[in-house]
Design an enzyme around this catalytic site. Structure first.
Site, mmCIF file in Angstrom:
data_model
loop_
_atom_site.group_PDB
_atom_site.id
_atom_site.type_symbol
_atom_site.label_atom_id
_atom_site.label_comp_id
_atom_site.label_asym_id
_atom_site.label_seq_id
_atom_site.Cartn_x
_atom_site.Cartn_y
_atom_site.Cartn_z
ATOM 1 N N LYS A 1 9.471 -4.088 -11.771
ATOM 2 C CA LYS A 1 9.076 -3.420 -10.523
ATOM 3 C C LYS A 1 9.211 -4.404 -9.356
ATOM 4 O O LYS A 1 9.398 -5.608 -9.572
ATOM 5 C CB LYS A 1 7.637 -2.914 -10.647
ATOM 6 C CG LYS A 1 6.597 -4.003 -10.892
ATOM 7 C CD LYS A 1 5.225 -3.384 -11.182
ATOM 8 C CE LYS A 1 4.212 -4.446 -11.555
ATOM 9 N NZ LYS A 1 2.945 -3.867 -12.013
ATOM 10 N N ARG B 1 -8.199 2.412 -11.975
ATOM 11 C CA ARG B 1 -7.131 2.795 -11.054
ATOM 12 C C ARG B 1 -6.554 4.105 -11.609
ATOM 13 O O ARG B 1 -6.993 5.170 -11.227
ATOM 14 C CB ARG B 1 -6.056 1.710 -10.951
ATOM 15 C CG ARG B 1 -6.512 0.470 -10.214
ATOM 16 C CD ARG B 1 -5.360 -0.471 -9.896
ATOM 17 N NE ARG B 1 -4.431 -0.606 -11.020
ATOM 18 C CZ ARG B 1 -3.487 -1.531 -11.105
ATOM 19 N NH1 ARG B 1 -3.325 -2.407 -10.134
ATOM 20 N NH2 ARG B 1 -2.683 -1.582 -12.145
ATOM 21 N N TYR C 1 1.978 -24.593 16.632
ATOM 22 C CA TYR C 1 1.157 -23.595 17.316
ATOM 23 C C TYR C 1 -0.326 -23.834 17.044
ATOM 24 O O TYR C 1 -0.708 -24.145 15.908
ATOM 25 C CB TYR C 1 1.514 -22.187 16.838
ATOM 26 C CG TYR C 1 2.870 -21.711 17.293
ATOM 27 C CD1 TYR C 1 3.165 -21.577 18.649
ATOM 28 C CD2 TYR C 1 3.857 -21.389 16.363
ATOM 29 C CE1 TYR C 1 4.416 -21.131 19.064
ATOM 30 C CE2 TYR C 1 5.101 -20.930 16.768
ATOM 31 C CZ TYR C 1 5.375 -20.813 18.122
ATOM 32 O OH TYR C 1 6.599 -20.371 18.533
ATOM 33 N N MET D 1 7.253 -18.852 12.305
ATOM 34 C CA MET D 1 8.112 -17.789 11.762
ATOM 35 C C MET D 1 9.302 -18.350 10.987
ATOM 36 O O MET D 1 9.635 -17.847 9.913
ATOM 37 C CB MET D 1 8.594 -16.877 12.899
ATOM 38 C CG MET D 1 9.387 -15.682 12.392
ATOM 39 S SD MET D 1 10.068 -14.651 13.698
ATOM 40 C CE MET D 1 8.635 -13.781 14.263
HETATM 41 C C1 LIG Z 1 2.762 -4.644 -13.257
HETATM 42 C C2 LIG Z 1 2.334 -4.079 -14.553
HETATM 43 C C3 LIG Z 1 2.434 -4.841 -15.719
HETATM 44 C C4 LIG Z 1 2.856 -6.293 -15.716
HETATM 45 O O1 LIG Z 1 1.753 -7.107 -15.363
HETATM 46 P P1 LIG Z 1 1.848 -8.696 -15.373
HETATM 47 O O2 LIG Z 1 0.478 -9.159 -15.062
HETATM 48 O O3 LIG Z 1 2.823 -9.074 -14.310
HETATM 49 O O4 LIG Z 1 2.314 -9.076 -16.731
HETATM 50 C C5 LIG Z 1 2.100 -4.236 -16.920
HETATM 51 N N1 LIG Z 1 1.686 -2.947 -16.965
HETATM 52 C C6 LIG Z 1 1.554 -2.190 -15.862
HETATM 53 C C7 LIG Z 1 1.061 -0.795 -15.976
HETATM 54 C C8 LIG Z 1 1.864 -2.734 -14.617
HETATM 55 O O5 LIG Z 1 1.743 -1.971 -13.517
#
Ligand SMILES: *Cc1c(COP(=O)(O)O)cnc(C)c1O
Length: 368
Positions: free
Chosen positions: A35, A130, A259, A307
């Protein structure tokens, strides 16, 4: 000449880290989590670095389709599932495995005639709060999903809140596993529980965590999910952000830098200006003292990150000059060390690598 800043992606290290995940969870199949543009590494590089994974897991439906276009024929899992009924067509057309975490998603599947069977991951909320069905609702959700014509395999999944800390007093892995086993009791289907933290704990919790599928992300990119250094898990960095010194200044006591003039020299010193700033993804909130390497020598950030530039203390770097190589993180400097100094985690730094940064590759089998 292009600006000297670039990120080098180490494909061989990605491959190595995947092998580490395999060694930790030898009986499980691996969803390589790609992802967020493969945690900032680029989806296509994720695909090559993790070619030996059993599947790719991600959030973005467009990138799932792109993986198919790039030739990935093994399974793909959408970690948040579908967002709208119209996404179901993508699942059947591209043979995507979808997470189902709420009743609304079940209804979308009930209302749509599936033109081809699809596999799903049914998610249980075991305390993360969640996504997912509570353990006491899980059996009913499973039955309702099972009744939909065209639903193929149902894998039972959950997600750990504190996989890096086995005995977190608020919510331990053991407690989440207990709830999962309760909610999934008597239900057929494969299991998927562990993210990187869980995979790395596998040795300690082998029985409870003996999943059919694991879902490592950060460990594949050479980052740690918790307190233990990634190197202690024998993981290798997969992204090196490097630049050069493009200017130097001699300061006297009382001179300030940048800055806000937040850094004030207490005596004569040399300051180096590095071509890298917050518009490149370097954290603006990194404080004085955040580590960097100049010509391989560890030194520190001073003053405020701007920046396009940041400033370093060159006092300890004997032969520093304009053109000296600077490592912001990666090879020789763990991204987690930078993240800790900046009050964040390696995940955020990788994912925030800005589009304007040139990306290069150290090919498989070639050293960085
Ligand atoms: C992002 C994610 C993972 C991977 O988590 P890591 O801590 O990066 O290993 C695994 N399962 C789900 C559902 C996730 O959203």
């Amino acid at each position: 000449m292009p600006r000297p800043l670039s990120a080098t992606i180490h494909l061989d290290s990605m491959k190595h880290n995947l092998a580490r995940a395999r060694a930790c969870a030898p009986t499980a199949r691996i969803w390589a989590v790609v992802k967020a543009n493969a945690y900032g590494h680029g989806l296509e590089r994720g695909l090559r670095g993790f070619a030996e994974a059993d599947g790719m897991a991600l959030i973005e439906t467009d990138n799932a389709v792109r993986l198919r276009e790039l030739g990935w024929t093994k399974p793909i899992l959408l970690l948040e599932g579908i967002f709208d009924g119209s996404d179901i067509e993508l699942l059947t057309e591209h043979n995507l495995n979808s997470t189902v975490h709420c009743i609304e998603q079940i209804k979308m599947l009930e209302y749509t005639r599936l033109s081809r069977p699809i596999d799903v991951h049914l998610k249980m909320n075991t305390g993360m709060n969640r996504l997912g069905f509570r353990p006491d609702e899980f059996g009913a959700a499973h039955a309702r999903l099972r009744a939909i014509p065209g639903i193929g395999n149902i894998t039972l999944m959950t997600h750990f809140a504190n996989a890096d800390e086995l005995d977190n007093p608020r919510l331990s892995v053991r407690e989440q596993v207990r709830r999962f086993q309760l909610g999934a009791d008597g239900l057929a289907g494969e299991r998927s529980l562990s993210n990187s933290g869980g995979v790395l704990q596998q040795a300690l919790l082998s029985e409870a965590l003996s999943n059919d599928w694991v879902r490592p992300g950060i460990m594949l990119y050479g980052g740690t999910p918790g307190e233990t250094a990634a190197a202690d898990y024998k993981l290798l960095p997969t992204m090196t952000l490097a630049s050069e010194i493009i200017g130097m200044q001699q300061l006297q006591a009382g001179d300030t830098v940048g800055y806000g003039s937040r850094f004030e020299a207490s005596g004569p010193m040399v300051v180096g200006v590095v071509a890298c700033g917050y518009a490149d993804g370097y954290p603006r909130h990194a404080p004085h003292g955040t580590p960097l390497l100049v010509d391989g020598v560890r030194t520190t950030l001073i003053g405020r990150v701007s920046m396009d530039m940041l400033t370093v203390d060159l006092t300890a770097v004997a032969n520093a000059r304009v053109g000296s190589k600077v490592v912001l993180w990666g090879d020789g400097l763990p991204i987690d060390a930078v993240a800790t100094a900046a009050g964040t985690i390696g995940y955020e730094l990788m994912c925030a690598l800005a589009p304007r940064v040139r990306v290069r590759e150290a090919a498989l089998g070639q050293s960085a």
